[in-house]
Design a protein around this motif. Structure first.
Motif, short mmCIF file in Angstrom:
data_model
loop_
_atom_site.label_atom_id
_atom_site.label_comp_id
_atom_site.label_asym_id
_atom_site.label_seq_id
_atom_site.Cartn_x
_atom_site.Cartn_y
_atom_site.Cartn_z
N LEU A 49 0.90 -0.99 0.29
CA LEU A 49 -0.18 -0.30 0.24
C LEU A 49 0.40 1.21 -0.34
CD1 LEU A 49 -2.84 -1.60 3.05
CD2 LEU A 49 -3.35 -0.47 0.14
N TRP A 50 2.43 0.91 0.84
CA TRP A 50 2.23 2.31 0.64
C TRP A 50 3.09 2.70 -0.55
CZ3 TRP A 50 8.31 2.37 -0.06
CH2 TRP A 50 8.98 3.25 0.03
N PHE A 51 4.62 1.65 -0.70
CA PHE A 51 4.28 1.46 -1.96
C PHE A 51 3.70 2.13 -3.62
CE2 PHE A 51 5.59 -0.16 -6.82
CZ PHE A 51 7.25 0.26 -6.57
N LEU A 52 2.47 1.53 -3.35
CA LEU A 52 1.13 2.68 -4.39
C LEU A 52 0.96 3.69 -4.00
CD1 LEU A 52 -1.36 1.82 -6.91
CD2 LEU A 52 -2.71 1.21 -4.41
N TYR A 53 0.74 4.08 -2.87
CA TYR A 53 0.32 5.55 -2.23
C TYR A 53 1.68 6.30 -2.84
CZ TYR A 53 1.42 9.55 0.13
OH TYR A 53 1.72 10.83 0.37
N ARG A 54 3.15 5.70 -2.64
CA ARG A 54 4.60 6.86 -3.43
C ARG A 54 4.07 6.93 -5.55
NH1 ARG A 54 8.84 8.43 -0.86
NH2 ARG A 54 10.19 7.83 -2.80
N ILE A 55 3.24 6.18 -5.23
CA ILE A 55 3.49 6.26 -6.56
C ILE A 55 2.07 6.78 -7.59
CG2 ILE A 55 3.85 4.45 -9.33
CD1 ILE A 55 5.78 3.91 -7.70
N VAL A 56 1.49 6.74 -7.07
CA VAL A 56 0.17 7.38 -7.51
C VAL A 56 0.54 8.70 -6.91
CG1 VAL A 56 -2.17 8.21 -6.69
CG2 VAL A 56 -1.73 5.81 -6.97
N ARG A 57 1.55 8.79 -6.19
CA ARG A 57 1.40 10.54 -5.23
C ARG A 57 2.15 11.16 -7.20
NH1 ARG A 57 5.24 12.56 -0.72
NH2 ARG A 57 4.94 14.98 -1.30
N GLY A 58 3.42 10.40 -6.81
CA GLY A 58 4.43 10.99 -7.71
C GLY A 58 3.78 11.12 -9.35
N MET A 59 2.74 10.22 -9.64
CA MET A 59 2.01 10.17 -10.43
C MET A 59 0.96 12.14 -10.68
SD MET A 59 1.14 6.52 -11.53
CE MET A 59 0.57 6.97 -13.53
N VAL A 60 0.95 12.42 -9.09
CA VAL A 60 -0.41 13.35 -9.45
C VAL A 60 0.69 14.87 -10.05
CG1 VAL A 60 -1.66 14.71 -7.78
CG2 VAL A 60 -1.71 11.92 -8.07
N ALA A 61 1.72 14.36 -9.18
CA ALA A 61 2.98 15.69 -9.11
C ALA A 61 2.94 15.79 -10.21
CB ALA A 61 3.95 15.28 -8.00
N MET A 62 3.53 14.58 -11.03
CA MET A 62 3.97 14.58 -12.33
C MET A 62 3.29 15.23 -13.55
SD MET A 62 6.60 12.43 -14.79
CE MET A 62 5.39 11.55 -15.99
N ASN A 63 2.00 14.65 -13.54
CA ASN A 63 0.54 15.92 -14.26
C ASN A 63 1.35 17.05 -13.89
OD1 ASN A 63 -1.54 14.96 -15.78
ND2 ASN A 63 -2.53 15.77 -14.23
N LYS A 64 0.77 17.48 -12.99
CA LYS A 64 1.10 18.94 -12.94
C LYS A 64 2.19 19.73 -12.63
CE LYS A 64 -2.25 18.74 -8.61
NZ LYS A 64 -2.09 18.83 -7.36
N SER A 65 3.27 18.96 -13.64
CA SER A 65 5.06 19.67 -14.08
C SER A 65 5.51 19.73 -12.48
CB SER A 65 4.15 20.07 -14.85
OG SER A 65 3.96 19.83 -16.49
N GLN A 66 5.07 19.32 -11.31
CA GLN A 66 5.57 19.58 -10.57
C GLN A 66 6.73 18.28 -9.69
OE1 GLN A 66 2.16 19.72 -7.39
NE2 GLN A 66 2.14 22.23 -8.43
N ALA A 67 7.72 19.26 -8.71
CA ALA A 67 8.90 18.03 -8.36
C ALA A 67 8.19 17.59 -7.52
CB ALA A 67 9.76 18.98 -8.30
N LEU A 68 9.03 16.32 -6.66
CA LEU A 68 8.21 16.32 -5.69
C LEU A 68 9.51 16.62 -4.56
CD1 LEU A 68 7.75 12.86 -6.13
CD2 LEU A 68 5.72 14.32 -5.79
N ASP A 69 8.89 16.42 -3.25
CA ASP A 69 9.34 16.21 -1.80
C ASP A 69 10.92 15.91 -1.50
OD1 ASP A 69 8.56 19.00 -1.91
OD2 ASP A 69 7.28 18.72 -0.38
N ALA A 70 12.01 15.32 -1.25
CA ALA A 70 12.60 14.65 -0.89
C ALA A 70 11.99 13.83 -0.04
CB ALA A 70 14.10 14.72 -0.74
#
Length: 135
Positions: free
Chosen positions: A114-135
């Motif tokens: 579930l944590w892995f799925l959350y990280r992937i979805v969070r990354g996809m949402v940020a990339m869709n907005k052309s936003q960088a992710l926090d470390a």
């Protein structure tokens, strides 16, 4: 003088603005995220294991293309995906002995998935907005 100016112009033709470079990497990012997503959904849904091969392919893509993203907002996405895979792998290995008791192993691996799925979805949402992710 004209030759010198033309020569100088030739030196800069291969230089892309960082924004354009980041946009060009979006397609690669989406391929990687989708491969990760297939694996993540498969890990959460019983009986839907697509295999680790897709994850390895995505990881190799990220490792090979990471240097192309340096200096762009995409760099955070490459690091995000690589760290996600590495941490998930470490957590799966560390919790593997819990499978001796079955239920604790199932719970631990379910939470990691579930944590892995959350990280992937969070990354996809940020990339869709052309936003960088926090470390």
């Amino acid at each position: 003088r004209r030759e010198r100016l033309n020569s100088m112009a030739d030196d800069f033709t291969d230089v892309q603005p960082k924004n354009q470079q980041a946009e060009d990497l979006k397609a690669i990012g989406w391929v990687s995220y989708l491969l990760h997503l297939i694996v993540a959904v498969g890990a959460v849904m019983p009986g839907a294991q697509p295999g680790a091969v897709l994850l390895v392919v995505a990881l190799v893509i990220d490792l090979v293309k990471k240097s192309d993203a340096e200096g762009t907002w995409q760099a955070s996405h490459f690091s995000w995906r690589i760290r996600t895979v590495v941490w998930a792998g470490v957590l799966y290995v560390l919790t593997a002995p819990l499978w001796i008791l079955v239920i604790p192993g199932w719970i631990a691996w379910g939470l990691i998935s579930l944590w892995f799925l959350y990280r992937i979805v969070r990354g996809m949402v940020a990339m869709n907005k052309s936003q960088a992710l926090d470390a």
